[in-house]
Scaffold this motif. Structure first.
Motif, PDB file in Angstrom:
ATOM      1  N   GLN A 252     -50.676  24.162  18.402  1.00 54.97           N
ATOM      2  CA  GLN A 252     -50.234  22.606  17.932  1.00 54.97           C
ATOM      3  C   GLN A 252     -50.247  22.930  16.651  1.00 54.97           C
ATOM      4  O   GLN A 252     -51.173  23.359  16.196  1.00 54.97           O
ATOM      5  CB  GLN A 252     -51.176  21.598  18.950  1.00 54.97           C
ATOM      6  CG  GLN A 252     -51.499  20.482  17.604  1.00 54.97           C
ATOM      7  CD  GLN A 252     -52.550  20.213  16.671  1.00 54.97           C
ATOM      8  OE1 GLN A 252     -53.949  20.942  16.616  1.00 54.97           O
ATOM      9  NE2 GLN A 252     -51.752  19.543  15.385  1.00 54.97           N
ATOM     10  N   ILE A 253     -49.729  22.099  15.234  1.00 50.83           N
ATOM     11  CA  ILE A 253     -49.844  21.957  14.080  1.00 50.83           C
ATOM     12  C   ILE A 253     -49.855  21.045  13.614  1.00 50.83           C
ATOM     13  O   ILE A 253     -48.848  20.183  14.012  1.00 50.83           O
ATOM     14  CB  ILE A 253     -49.355  23.482  13.386  1.00 50.83           C
ATOM     15  CG1 ILE A 253     -47.814  23.454  13.637  1.00 50.83           C
ATOM     16  CG2 ILE A 253     -49.330  24.441  13.710  1.00 50.83           C
ATOM     17  CD1 ILE A 253     -46.440  23.955  13.001  1.00 50.83           C
ATOM     18  N   GLU A 311     -48.438  16.887  18.510  1.00 50.44           N
ATOM     19  CA  GLU A 311     -48.393  14.923  18.159  1.00 50.44           C
ATOM     20  C   GLU A 311     -46.804  15.024  17.099  1.00 50.44           C
ATOM     21  O   GLU A 311     -46.121  14.169  17.865  1.00 50.44           O
ATOM     22  CB  GLU A 311     -49.261  14.609  18.071  1.00 50.44           C
ATOM     23  CG  GLU A 311     -49.524  14.662  16.223  1.00 50.44           C
ATOM     24  CD  GLU A 311     -50.884  14.021  15.793  1.00 50.44           C
ATOM     25  OE1 GLU A 311     -51.382  13.575  17.028  1.00 50.44           O
ATOM     26  OE2 GLU A 311     -51.124  13.888  15.107  1.00 50.44           O
ATOM     27  N   MET A 312     -46.639  16.259  16.736  1.00 48.55           N
ATOM     28  CA  MET A 312     -45.542  15.647  15.899  1.00 48.55           C
ATOM     29  C   MET A 312     -45.239  17.395  15.245  1.00 48.55           C
ATOM     30  O   MET A 312     -45.246  18.612  14.997  1.00 48.55           O
ATOM     31  CB  MET A 312     -46.258  15.536  13.962  1.00 48.55           C
ATOM     32  CG  MET A 312     -45.597  15.357  12.660  1.00 48.55           C
ATOM     33  SD  MET A 312     -46.174  15.016  11.523  1.00 48.55           S
ATOM     34  CE  MET A 312     -44.678  14.941   9.825  1.00 48.55           C
ATOM     35  N   LEU A 313     -43.363  17.268  15.485  1.00 48.58           N
ATOM     36  CA  LEU A 313     -42.655  18.173  15.160  1.00 48.58           C
ATOM     37  C   LEU A 313     -42.323  17.963  13.957  1.00 48.58           C
ATOM     38  O   LEU A 313     -41.866  16.595  13.433  1.00 48.58           O
ATOM     39  CB  LEU A 313     -41.653  18.123  16.678  1.00 48.58           C
ATOM     40  CG  LEU A 313     -42.401  17.728  17.767  1.00 48.58           C
ATOM     41  CD1 LEU A 313     -41.148  18.420  18.347  1.00 48.58           C
ATOM     42  CD2 LEU A 313     -42.866  19.028  17.874  1.00 48.58           C
ATOM     43  N   ASN A 314     -42.860  19.758  13.212  1.00 49.87           N
ATOM     44  CA  ASN A 314     -42.025  19.059  11.628  1.00 49.87           C
ATOM     45  C   ASN A 314     -41.191  20.793  11.591  1.00 49.87           C
ATOM     46  O   ASN A 314     -40.802  21.095  11.794  1.00 49.87           O
ATOM     47  CB  ASN A 314     -43.061  18.963  10.513  1.00 49.87           C
ATOM     48  CG  ASN A 314     -44.315  19.631  11.093  1.00 49.87           C
ATOM     49  OD1 ASN A 314     -44.228  20.784  11.341  1.00 49.87           O
ATOM     50  ND2 ASN A 314     -45.395  19.940  11.006  1.00 49.87           N
ATOM     51  N   PHE A 364     -44.010  12.784  18.031  1.00 49.23           N
ATOM     52  CA  PHE A 364     -42.770  12.388  17.290  1.00 49.23           C
ATOM     53  C   PHE A 364     -42.621  13.296  16.177  1.00 49.23           C
ATOM     54  O   PHE A 364     -42.559  14.175  15.989  1.00 49.23           O
ATOM     55  CB  PHE A 364     -43.477  10.804  15.970  1.00 49.23           C
ATOM     56  CG  PHE A 364     -44.472  11.636  15.354  1.00 49.23           C
ATOM     57  CD1 PHE A 364     -43.713  11.122  13.997  1.00 49.23           C
ATOM     58  CD2 PHE A 364     -45.727  12.342  15.461  1.00 49.23           C
ATOM     59  CE1 PHE A 364     -45.276  11.468  13.012  1.00 49.23           C
ATOM     60  CE2 PHE A 364     -46.732  11.835  14.519  1.00 49.23           C
ATOM     61  CZ  PHE A 364     -46.600  12.083  13.233  1.00 49.23           C
ATOM     62  N   TYR A 365     -41.091  13.239  15.766  1.00 44.99           N
ATOM     63  CA  TYR A 365     -41.451  14.383  14.394  1.00 44.99           C
ATOM     64  C   TYR A 365     -40.845  13.280  12.887  1.00 44.99           C
ATOM     65  O   TYR A 365     -40.067  12.879  13.072  1.00 44.99           O
ATOM     66  CB  TYR A 365     -40.270  14.917  14.747  1.00 44.99           C
ATOM     67  CG  TYR A 365     -38.202  14.541  14.491  1.00 44.99           C
ATOM     68  CD1 TYR A 365     -37.595  14.176  13.890  1.00 44.99           C
ATOM     69  CD2 TYR A 365     -37.694  13.907  15.945  1.00 44.99           C
ATOM     70  CE1 TYR A 365     -36.057  13.205  14.032  1.00 44.99           C
ATOM     71  CE2 TYR A 365     -36.572  13.566  16.239  1.00 44.99           C
ATOM     72  CZ  TYR A 365     -36.134  13.038  15.124  1.00 44.99           C
ATOM     73  OH  TYR A 365     -35.117  12.973  15.324  1.00 44.99           O
ATOM     74  N   ARG A 389     -41.674  13.388  23.896  1.00 44.82           N
ATOM     75  CA  ARG A 389     -42.827  12.612  24.878  1.00 44.82           C
ATOM     76  C   ARG A 389     -43.906  11.793  24.430  1.00 44.82           C
ATOM     77  O   ARG A 389     -44.129  11.428  23.310  1.00 44.82           O
ATOM     78  CB  ARG A 389     -44.098  14.084  25.829  1.00 44.82           C
ATOM     79  CG  ARG A 389     -43.102  14.955  26.503  1.00 44.82           C
ATOM     80  CD  ARG A 389     -41.803  14.518  27.893  1.00 44.82           C
ATOM     81  NE  ARG A 389     -41.237  16.071  27.768  1.00 44.82           N
ATOM     82  CZ  ARG A 389     -42.254  16.724  29.098  1.00 44.82           C
ATOM     83  NH1 ARG A 389     -43.182  16.354  29.529  1.00 44.82           N
ATOM     84  NH2 ARG A 389     -41.303  17.338  29.487  1.00 44.82           N
ATOM     85  N   ARG A 390     -44.505  10.976  25.552  1.00 47.84           N
ATOM     86  CA  ARG A 390     -45.662  10.075  24.837  1.00 47.84           C
ATOM     87  C   ARG A 390     -46.683  11.054  24.728  1.00 47.84           C
ATOM     88  O   ARG A 390     -47.219  11.804  24.621  1.00 47.84           O
ATOM     89  CB  ARG A 390     -46.123   8.909  26.356  1.00 47.84           C
ATOM     90  CG  ARG A 390     -44.695   8.569  27.228  1.00 47.84           C
ATOM     91  CD  ARG A 390     -45.038   8.059  28.660  1.00 47.84           C
ATOM     92  NE  ARG A 390     -44.438   7.254  29.320  1.00 47.84           N
ATOM     93  CZ  ARG A 390     -45.072   5.999  29.791  1.00 47.84           C
ATOM     94  NH1 ARG A 390     -46.071   5.492  29.754  1.00 47.84           N
ATOM     95  NH2 ARG A 390     -43.828   5.319  30.620  1.00 47.84           N
ATOM     96  N   ILE A 391     -47.624  10.024  23.476  1.00 47.33           N
ATOM     97  CA  ILE A 391     -49.136  10.843  23.044  1.00 47.33           C
ATOM     98  C   ILE A 391     -49.820  10.819  24.176  1.00 47.33           C
ATOM     99  O   ILE A 391     -50.866  11.849  23.302  1.00 47.33           O
ATOM    100  CB  ILE A 391     -49.059   9.724  21.516  1.00 47.33           C
ATOM    101  CG1 ILE A 391     -50.220  10.412  20.612  1.00 47.33           C
ATOM    102  CG2 ILE A 391     -49.717   8.535  21.855  1.00 47.33           C
ATOM    103  CD1 ILE A 391     -48.802  11.618  20.133  1.00 47.33           C
TER     104      ILE A 391
END
Length: 651
Positions: A252-253, A311-314, A364-365, A389-391
């Motif tokens: 995770q980042i 949680e965040m794709l970036n 989210f992204y 997915r859901r948080i």
């Protein structure tokens, strides 16, 4: 079937006729906000105090606005116009909040804000809600919203709509509303053809929504985060952090240049391993002998690969997938994952994992235009390997499929950033000690807590050792600080440009010494004195002379060869600036750093007046609109720019 409209004003009218009295609206954070629909609603409500509006959301993104006519504004205006487009629909309510100009009958509550953007806004600060990301859905449900509005993607030939960029809390919120016995809110979707389609768990049938708005074109660009240059300190942090990742583990980042540096280091570890080790050797000749690296991480390329769960794709995840670092798939079938874990898997289990498994999960992204373009054009097989997915699934273990998630998230490493670290292991990441919020807690606490709940997982908080305060360097390692995001009883690993401090299960004395070891040399003595005065470090302790290496100029010298040969580029994940703008940005950054005080400004002006014109200055001056300066102020600006270019251009 949902009702379909193409006119935004008609959609607002549809909503208003189906609700009475004060209007309570919820909207996703960041990219999932339907900007044009929210602007139409705000325009209707702004001057009509008979329909008070409460909006529950987070991270309301607007392009930066240039102020005045200085060098920064001259650089920014053309870039913003090109990058975001002239037709980008600025969120009117967000602009009003920034000016403290929301009308009295409109209130906007946010649990996360654009970093540092609203420190001066009373309306934003007073209406901030401090929440873990996983608690946001229930907080919204408690407000009993009349409607949830969301941007979605549409795919020709499909009856389904994709929540694409924001599968984070919409369905969790509906569940929380139902659990409270409240009526289901009106669900309103705005279709955006620019939004990449992601399938699987991100999709719902069209009748999930009560109203689907399909506005006419042209369609503005998606909000693109401009990628920023990575500093020497950022790179050192990223490379140290990369040694703590175990092959076959979970990653995770967060976001920002520290995450960019970490992503680049992981890619180099996998694709240019010899060069990667040379950089680490230059940073710390003893690092390869550090027992922590061998115990929980490694230096070798990624054979098994990593599973991304964030949680965040970036942007970082894009390059990690493209380079093959992220390719360890997981499956939703518990029995399959159990057999894979205990060594009793059938051949069909491996075939199922290869065909149906996913190697990247997010809620989210958000990223650059290049990131969105990558998502749009993913081959079908790769697209199926990304699950939104859901948080509640991403950011916690409890209440869902804990047994499955524990199997999927083996050897997890949770990388997040903080602003201030205390010598005893607490961290301030979201707010200042006077209470003003810089950004928000988001999911950071979730991931730190999860690192202590999962076997073999670790939380790594990354931070820069120094910050500038009115032209004076200040240490970001403090004895204590008047705000805490992560309490010291959840202390784990801290990483800055001077090394790694492992605090988990250590005594207070051990922690204070470990944190002093990664403190800038100029601040070590005062920190140790405070620790000794508080009876936390023995009076007999003396700092080793090797700690005096913790100096910015020594770090700069260590990474200079790799800067010069291109191993550590300014923009490791790509740039949204032209090559000329990159040079200008480097010059302007240098100039800003050297004009912090009035005395510095005077010194720079004198030096600028003596600076002769460079061979290629003309094209830079033209880009800044200073090729033919008219006023005295413009002539001084042109001279200052010439000086900055002379100091920073890599010839």
């Amino acid at each position: 079937m949902p009702h379909y409209l193409t006119d935004l004003d008609a959609a607002v009218e549809w909503l208003l006729t189906r609700t009475q009295g004060p209007l309570r609206i919820a909207a996703p954070l960041a990219l999932g906000k339907p900007h044009r629909l929210l602007n139409a609603l705000y325009a209707r409500i702004e001057a009509d105090n008979s329909r008070p509006l409460q909006l529950y959301t987070a991270l309301s993104l607007n392009p930066p606005q240039a102020k005045g006519d200085g060098l920064e504004a001259r650089f920014l205006r053309p870039f913003v116009e090109r990058h975001f487009g002239n037709d980008f629909p600025r969120l009117a309510y967000a602009d009003a909040i920034a000016r403290d100009a929301l009308p009295a009958h409109v209130q906007v509550e946010e649990f996360y804000m654009q970093s540092g953007a609203l420190l001066a806004s009373s309306q934003a600060q007073r209406n901030y809600t401090s929440l873990n990301y996983t608690h946001a859905a229930d907080a919204v449900a408690q407000r009993a919203p009349h409607a949830i509005v969301q941007k979605v993607a549409f795919r020709e030939g499909s009856t389904r709509l994709s929540m694409s960029c924001n599968n984070d809390i919409t369905q969790d919120t509906l569940d929380a509303i139902s659990a409270r016995g409240l009526p289901r809110p009106l669900m309103i979707a705005e279709v955006d053809p620019q939004l990449p389609w992601l399938g699987g768990s991100a999709t719902v049938e069209a009748d999930f929504f009560d109203l689907v708005v399909v506005p006419p074109g042209p369609y503005p660009r998606l909000f693109g985060l401009p990628r920023q240059p990575v500093s020497d300190a950022d790179y050192a942090i990223g490379f140290y952090a990369s040694t703590l990742v175990r092959d076959g583990g979970t990653l995770q980042i967060g976001i920002g240049t520290l995450a960019d540096a970490l992503s680049h280091a992981l890619v180099m570890r996998h694709t240019e391993n010899a060069r990667y080790r040379q950089i680490l050797q230059a940073l710390d000749p003893q690092l390869s002998d550090n027992p922590l690296v061998h115990e929980i991480g490694g230096l070798e390329p990624f054979d098994i690969g990593l599973y991304g769960c964030s949680e965040m794709l970036n942007e970082g995840f894009r390059v990690l997938v493209q380079s093959g670092v992220i390719h360890r798939k997981v499956h939703e079938d518990l029995a399959v994952m159990q057999r894979l874990a205990n060594g009793s898997a059938y051949g069909s289990d491996y075939a199922t994992l290869a065909a149906e498994g996913e190697y990247l999960h997010g809620a989210f992204y958000l990223g650059s235009p290049e990131f969105y373009d990558w998502l749009r054009h993913l081959p079908e097989g790769e697209c199926r390997a990304i699950g939104m997915r859901r948080i509640s699934e991403i950011n916690q273990l409890y209440g869902g499929n804990e047994t499955l998630e524990r199997l999927q998230r083996r050897d997890a490493r949770f990388f997040n950033s903080c602003m201030i670290a205390s010598a005893l292991g607490a961290a301030a990441s979201d707010a200042l000690e006077d209470g003003r919020v810089v950004s928000g807690v988001g999911g950071q606490y979730n991931f730190v807590a999860m690192a202590h709940a999962l076997p073999d997982a670790r939380s790594i908080l990354m931070f820069r050792a120094l910050r500038d305060d009115a032209g004076k360097p200040q240490s970001n390692v403090r004895w204590n600080y008047g705000h805490t995001t992560i309490p010291r009883h959840l202390r784990d690993i801290f990483v800055n440009e001077y090394g790694i401090a492992d605090l988990r299960n250590r005594t207070d004395e051990d922690c204070a010494i470990a944190m002093t070891a990664i403190t800038d040399a100029a601040f070590q003595s005062s920190l140790l004195n405070q620790a000794k005065a508080a009876k936390k470090v023995s009076d007999a302790f003396t700092a080793p002379t090797a700690w005096q290496r913790n100096q910015a100029d020594m770090l700069r010298a260590a990474v200079a060869p790799f800067r010069n040969d291109g191993s550590l580029p300014d923009y490791p994940l790509g740039s949204d600036f032209t090559p000329l703008e990159q040079e200008l940005l480097r010059a302007l950054t240098w100039l800003k750093a050297n004009t912090r005080t009035r005395a510095d400004k005077l010194r720079m002006v004198v030096a600028a007046l003596r600076q002769s014109a460079g061979e290629n200055d003309a094209m830079y001056l033209q880009r800044m609109g200073l090729d033919a300066p008219q006023s005295f102020g413009e002539r001084i600006e042109a001279r200052l720019l010439r000086l900055a270019l002379a100091k920073t251009l890599r010839r």
